[in-house]
Design an enzyme around this catalytic site. Structure first.
Site, mmCIF file in Angstrom:
data_model
loop_
_atom_site.group_PDB
_atom_site.id
_atom_site.type_symbol
_atom_site.label_atom_id
_atom_site.label_comp_id
_atom_site.label_asym_id
_atom_site.label_seq_id
_atom_site.Cartn_x
_atom_site.Cartn_y
_atom_site.Cartn_z
ATOM 1 N N ASP A 196 8.135 -14.380 28.950
ATOM 2 C CA ASP A 196 9.591 -14.287 29.116
ATOM 3 C C ASP A 196 10.241 -14.089 27.751
ATOM 4 O O ASP A 196 11.209 -14.759 27.393
ATOM 5 C CB ASP A 196 10.119 -15.552 29.791
ATOM 6 C CG ASP A 196 11.548 -15.404 30.307
ATOM 7 O OD1 ASP A 196 11.949 -14.274 30.642
ATOM 8 O OD2 ASP A 196 12.262 -16.422 30.374
ATOM 9 N N ASN A 201 15.156 -16.400 23.963
ATOM 10 C CA ASN A 201 14.031 -17.296 23.689
ATOM 11 C C ASN A 201 13.483 -17.140 22.279
ATOM 12 O O ASN A 201 12.355 -17.552 21.989
ATOM 13 C CB ASN A 201 12.917 -17.074 24.718
ATOM 14 C CG ASN A 201 13.266 -17.689 26.063
ATOM 15 O OD1 ASN A 201 14.068 -18.617 26.138
ATOM 16 N ND2 ASN A 201 12.686 -17.164 27.128
ATOM 17 N N ASP A 214 10.646 -21.828 24.618
ATOM 18 C CA ASP A 214 10.668 -21.789 26.087
ATOM 19 C C ASP A 214 9.431 -21.105 26.663
ATOM 20 O O ASP A 214 9.473 -19.951 27.089
ATOM 21 C CB ASP A 214 11.950 -21.120 26.593
ATOM 22 C CG ASP A 214 12.200 -21.432 28.065
ATOM 23 O OD1 ASP A 214 11.314 -22.057 28.690
ATOM 24 O OD2 ASP A 214 13.248 -21.042 28.585
#
Length: 310
Positions: A196, A201, A214
C-alpha cells in the site's frame, strides 16, 4: 458494534496494562478509517502511538507477521518504525481487539518527490524487497486477480451493496477482468512487499530519511505494486520519475521494466479492492460523511465502466 468496548478510558487502561507504565492525560485520536489510533504520553513524557486493529480483519499470525517484517527491516537499518516490545510481546488484547504500541516519530507527509527523493525511495524499496524475498511464511495474500480480486468480489456479493441494476453486470465485468488479467502476473516474481505504498504512507524527516509506515496491508506481490501509486501521471508521462526511481532501486536489485505493463491491471484491482473495503466500512458511523459519493448511481456507473474498459 465492533468498537463497543473501545473508549478513551479503556484504551488508556489497556496501554498502561501492556507497558506497565503510567500515562499522562494526553490521549489524542488520530485519523484512521480502518483501525483506531491514538497518540498517548507516558509518564516519562515519551509519546507512543497505540494502534487498535480492526477485529477480524487480520488474524493474530498475520499481525505478528507484520511485526516480524518491521522488526527484521529495522534490524537491517531500513527506515521503518517497528512496534515496541514489552515483556517479549508486541501484540496485546483489549477484549477481542488486538493492539500494538509504536514510538511516535513526527515527519512531513510528501505529496511529490524531487530527484533525490525518487532515488532514495528506490533504494529503500530495493532493500525492502530484498528482505521480503527472504520471508516465505508470512501467511499474507497473493496480490493477483485470481486470488485477491476473487476475494474482493466475494466481499462485495456478501455485503449486498451493489444495486440490483448493476449487480449482474458488475459480477460479469469482474469475472472477465480476472480471466483476462491474471495470466499477466504469472510472468513476474512475487514476494513480500509493502502493498500500500502511496504518499500517505511515506513520511520525510529532514536530516534523516524517508520513512515507510503502515504495514497493515503487506501482501505477496510484484515489485511494481509498491511503485505505481507514487507516479504522478500515466506511465508514459513519467519516464523521468521512473528513471530516477530505477537508478536508486538498481543499487540493490534489478527492476524489470516489463512489470510496468501490470499497472493498468493493478489500478483496476485497487478500484475493486476499494469498493470491497467501502462495503465493509459503510456500516461504520460517519462513513457517509467521509465518502459521500460512494454507493451512488454515478459511482457504480463509472466503476463498472472502468472495469469493462480494461
Amino acid at each position: 458494534m465492533i468498537w463497543e468496548s473501545l473508549t478513551l478510558e479503556s484504551a488508556m487502561q489497556a496501554v498502561e496494562d501492556a507497558c506497565q507504565q503510567r500515562l499522562t492525560n494526553v490521549c489524542i485520536p488520530r485519523n484512521s478509517y480502518i483501525n483506531r489510533v491514538y497518540e498517548m504520553e507516558l509518564d516519562s513524557q515519551d509519546r507512543v502511538i497505540a494502534k487498535f486493529y480492526r477485529p477480524n480483519r487480520w488474524s493474530t499470525d498475520m499481525i505478528l507477521g507484520e511485526h516480524f517484517f518491521l522488526k527484521h527491516a529495522h534490524d537491517n537499518d531500513l527506515p521503518v518504525i517497528p512496534p515496541l516490545t514489552f515483556n517479549d510481546k508486541t501484540l496485546f488484547m483489549l477484549d477481542e481487539i488486538p493492539f500494538a504500541l509504536f514510538p511516535k516519530k513526527g515527519g512531513r507527509v510528501m505529496d511529490e518527490f524531487n530527484e533525490d527523493l525518487w532515488k532514495e525511495t528506490g533504494r529503500l524499496l530495493g532493500r525492502l524487497h530484498n528482505l521480503g524475498q527472504t520471508i516465505t511464511d508470512s501467511g499474507r495474500m497473493k496480490w493477483r486477480p485470481k486470488i485477491a480480486t476473487t476475494r474482493h468480489l466475494k466481499t462485495l456479493c456478501d455485503c449486498g451493496v451493489i444495486p440490483e441494476d448493476y449487480r449482474a453486470v458488475s459480477i460479469r465485468a469482474i469475472e472477465q477482468f480476472i480471466q483476462k488479467a491474471d495470466s499477466l502476473f504469472s510472468r513476474c516474481e512475487m514476494f513480500l512487499i509493502h502493498g500500500d505504498c502511496h504518499y500517505g504512507n511515506i513520511i520525510y524527516r529532514p536530516g534523516e530519511h524517508v520513512y515507510l509506515v503502515d504495514f497493515d496491508d503487506v501482501v505477496i506481490g510484484p515489485s511494481v505494486q509498491d511503485v505505481w501509486m507514487l507516479l504522478p501521471d500515466e506511465t508514459g508521462q513519467c519516464k523521468q520519475e521512473l528513471a530516477w526511481f530505477q537508478e536508486g532501486y538498481s543499487v540493490f536489485r534489478d527492476f524489470s521494466a516489463r512489470e510496468l505493463d501490470l499497472i493498468p491491471a493493478l489500478r483496476i484491482m485497487r478500484q475493486i479492492h476499494f469498493a470491497a473495503w467501502c462495503a465493509v466500512q459503510s456500516q461504520e458511523a460517519h462513513f457517509q460523511h467521509h465518502f459521500p459519493d460512494w454507493g451512488s448511481t454515478k459511482y457504480w456507473n463509472e466503476w463498472v465502466k472502468s472495469i469493462l474498459g480494461f
